[in-house]
Design a protein around this motif. Sequence first.
Motif, mmCIF file in Angstrom:
data_model
loop_
_atom_site.group_PDB
_atom_site.id
_atom_site.type_symbol
_atom_site.label_atom_id
_atom_site.label_comp_id
_atom_site.label_asym_id
_atom_site.label_seq_id
_atom_site.Cartn_x
_atom_site.Cartn_y
_atom_site.Cartn_z
ATOM 1 N N GLY A 19 0.802 -1.212 0.000
ATOM 2 C CA GLY A 19 0.000 0.000 0.000
ATOM 3 C C GLY A 19 0.831 1.256 0.000
ATOM 4 O O GLY A 19 2.051 1.210 -0.197
ATOM 5 N N VAL A 32 -3.004 5.887 2.922
ATOM 6 C CA VAL A 32 -3.752 6.375 1.775
ATOM 7 C C VAL A 32 -4.580 5.255 1.163
ATOM 8 O O VAL A 32 -5.788 5.404 0.952
ATOM 9 C CB VAL A 32 -2.801 6.953 0.710
ATOM 10 C CG1 VAL A 32 -3.581 7.392 -0.520
ATOM 11 C CG2 VAL A 32 -1.994 8.107 1.279
ATOM 12 N N ALA A 33 -3.939 4.145 0.876
ATOM 13 C CA ALA A 33 -4.629 3.011 0.253
ATOM 14 C C ALA A 33 -3.791 1.759 0.449
ATOM 15 O O ALA A 33 -2.568 1.836 0.585
ATOM 16 C CB ALA A 33 -4.845 3.266 -1.234
ATOM 17 N N THR A 44 -9.283 -3.986 -1.494
ATOM 18 C CA THR A 44 -8.620 -2.699 -1.306
ATOM 19 C C THR A 44 -9.297 -1.887 -0.207
ATOM 20 O O THR A 44 -10.478 -2.090 0.107
ATOM 21 C CB THR A 44 -8.646 -1.875 -2.597
ATOM 22 O OG1 THR A 44 -10.002 -1.710 -3.023
ATOM 23 C CG2 THR A 44 -7.863 -2.568 -3.707
ATOM 24 N N ASN A 45 -8.531 -0.989 0.378
ATOM 25 C CA ASN A 45 -9.044 -0.033 1.355
ATOM 26 C C ASN A 45 -8.472 1.340 1.009
ATOM 27 O O ASN A 45 -7.325 1.437 0.564
ATOM 28 C CB ASN A 45 -8.615 -0.410 2.777
ATOM 29 C CG ASN A 45 -9.062 -1.789 3.184
ATOM 30 O OD1 ASN A 45 -8.260 -2.709 3.205
ATOM 31 N ND2 ASN A 45 -10.335 -1.931 3.504
ATOM 32 N N TYR A 46 -9.288 2.364 1.267
ATOM 33 C CA TYR A 46 -8.857 3.728 0.986
ATOM 34 C C TYR A 46 -9.169 4.646 2.154
ATOM 35 O O TYR A 46 -10.167 4.457 2.864
ATOM 36 C CB TYR A 46 -9.581 4.286 -0.249
ATOM 37 C CG TYR A 46 -9.250 3.592 -1.538
ATOM 38 C CD1 TYR A 46 -9.993 2.516 -1.979
ATOM 39 C CD2 TYR A 46 -8.180 4.014 -2.315
ATOM 40 C CE1 TYR A 46 -9.686 1.868 -3.165
ATOM 41 C CE2 TYR A 46 -7.864 3.382 -3.511
ATOM 42 C CZ TYR A 46 -8.624 2.314 -3.930
ATOM 43 O OH TYR A 46 -8.315 1.676 -5.113
ATOM 44 N N LYS A 75 -11.084 8.546 -1.409
ATOM 45 C CA LYS A 75 -12.046 7.658 -2.060
ATOM 46 C C LYS A 75 -12.680 8.347 -3.262
ATOM 47 O O LYS A 75 -13.073 9.511 -3.185
ATOM 48 C CB LYS A 75 -13.137 7.248 -1.062
ATOM 49 C CG LYS A 75 -12.722 6.153 -0.098
ATOM 50 C CD LYS A 75 -13.864 5.788 0.848
ATOM 51 C CE LYS A 75 -13.432 4.725 1.837
ATOM 52 N NZ LYS A 75 -14.498 4.411 2.822
ATOM 53 N N PHE A 82 -8.551 8.302 -5.965
ATOM 54 C CA PHE A 82 -7.335 7.489 -6.072
ATOM 55 C C PHE A 82 -7.710 6.027 -6.301
ATOM 56 O O PHE A 82 -8.719 5.549 -5.779
ATOM 57 C CB PHE A 82 -6.505 7.575 -4.798
ATOM 58 C CG PHE A 82 -5.857 8.895 -4.535
ATOM 59 C CD1 PHE A 82 -6.163 10.040 -5.262
ATOM 60 C CD2 PHE A 82 -4.909 9.011 -3.517
ATOM 61 C CE1 PHE A 82 -5.566 11.252 -4.995
ATOM 62 C CE2 PHE A 82 -4.295 10.222 -3.241
ATOM 63 C CZ PHE A 82 -4.635 11.342 -3.990
ATOM 64 N N THR A 83 -6.867 5.341 -7.059
ATOM 65 C CA THR A 83 -7.060 3.919 -7.299
ATOM 66 C C THR A 83 -5.730 3.189 -7.129
ATOM 67 O O THR A 83 -4.734 3.552 -7.757
ATOM 68 C CB THR A 83 -7.593 3.646 -8.711
ATOM 69 O OG1 THR A 83 -8.818 4.360 -8.908
ATOM 70 C CG2 THR A 83 -7.843 2.153 -8.910
ATOM 71 N N ILE A 84 -5.738 2.191 -6.273
ATOM 72 C CA ILE A 84 -4.543 1.375 -6.065
ATOM 73 C C ILE A 84 -4.665 0.093 -6.887
ATOM 74 O O ILE A 84 -5.759 -0.471 -7.016
ATOM 75 C CB ILE A 84 -4.345 1.054 -4.564
ATOM 76 C CG1 ILE A 84 -2.976 0.405 -4.331
ATOM 77 C CG2 ILE A 84 -5.467 0.205 -4.012
ATOM 78 C CD1 ILE A 84 -2.614 0.276 -2.847
ATOM 79 N N LEU A 87 -0.403 3.683 -7.820
ATOM 80 C CA LEU A 87 -1.423 4.525 -7.218
ATOM 81 C C LEU A 87 -1.782 5.588 -8.251
ATOM 82 O O LEU A 87 -0.985 6.490 -8.509
ATOM 83 C CB LEU A 87 -0.943 5.180 -5.923
ATOM 84 C CG LEU A 87 -2.005 5.991 -5.182
ATOM 85 C CD1 LEU A 87 -3.088 5.054 -4.620
ATOM 86 C CD2 LEU A 87 -1.388 6.807 -4.039
#
Length: 114
Positions: free
Chosen positions: A35, A48-49, A57-59, A64, A67-69, A80
């Motif tokens: 992460g 962050v994520a 996934t967690n943000y 939210k 961002f996209t991990i 990221l």
Amino acid sequence: QVELVESGGGLVQAGGSLRLSCAASGSIFNIDSMGWYRQAPGKQRQLVARIHGGGSTNYADSVKGRFTISRDNAKNTLYLQMNSLKPEDTAVYYCYAVRSTVYWGQGTQVTVSS
């Protein structure tokens, strides 16, 4: 031992986008979660994520929807994607990986101008 090297940081105007990368090498088998944390001047490091081995996934609430991990296991790289950036996203962003212990990258600076 796991080595992590981040890249992709820089200066961007508010509303812009950046994609951070974190290349993993060394004993990368059986890495569980990976992460991103960030740390702004005078503030504590903030999650962050994160992405778990199974892909969940967690943000942080503050990122939210923006961002996209993601993780490319074939390339041993974590990403990221950061869209709609805000000045408050300015920080040093650190990649981490968990494999028995926590490994950290050296950090990459993200600066968002208003």
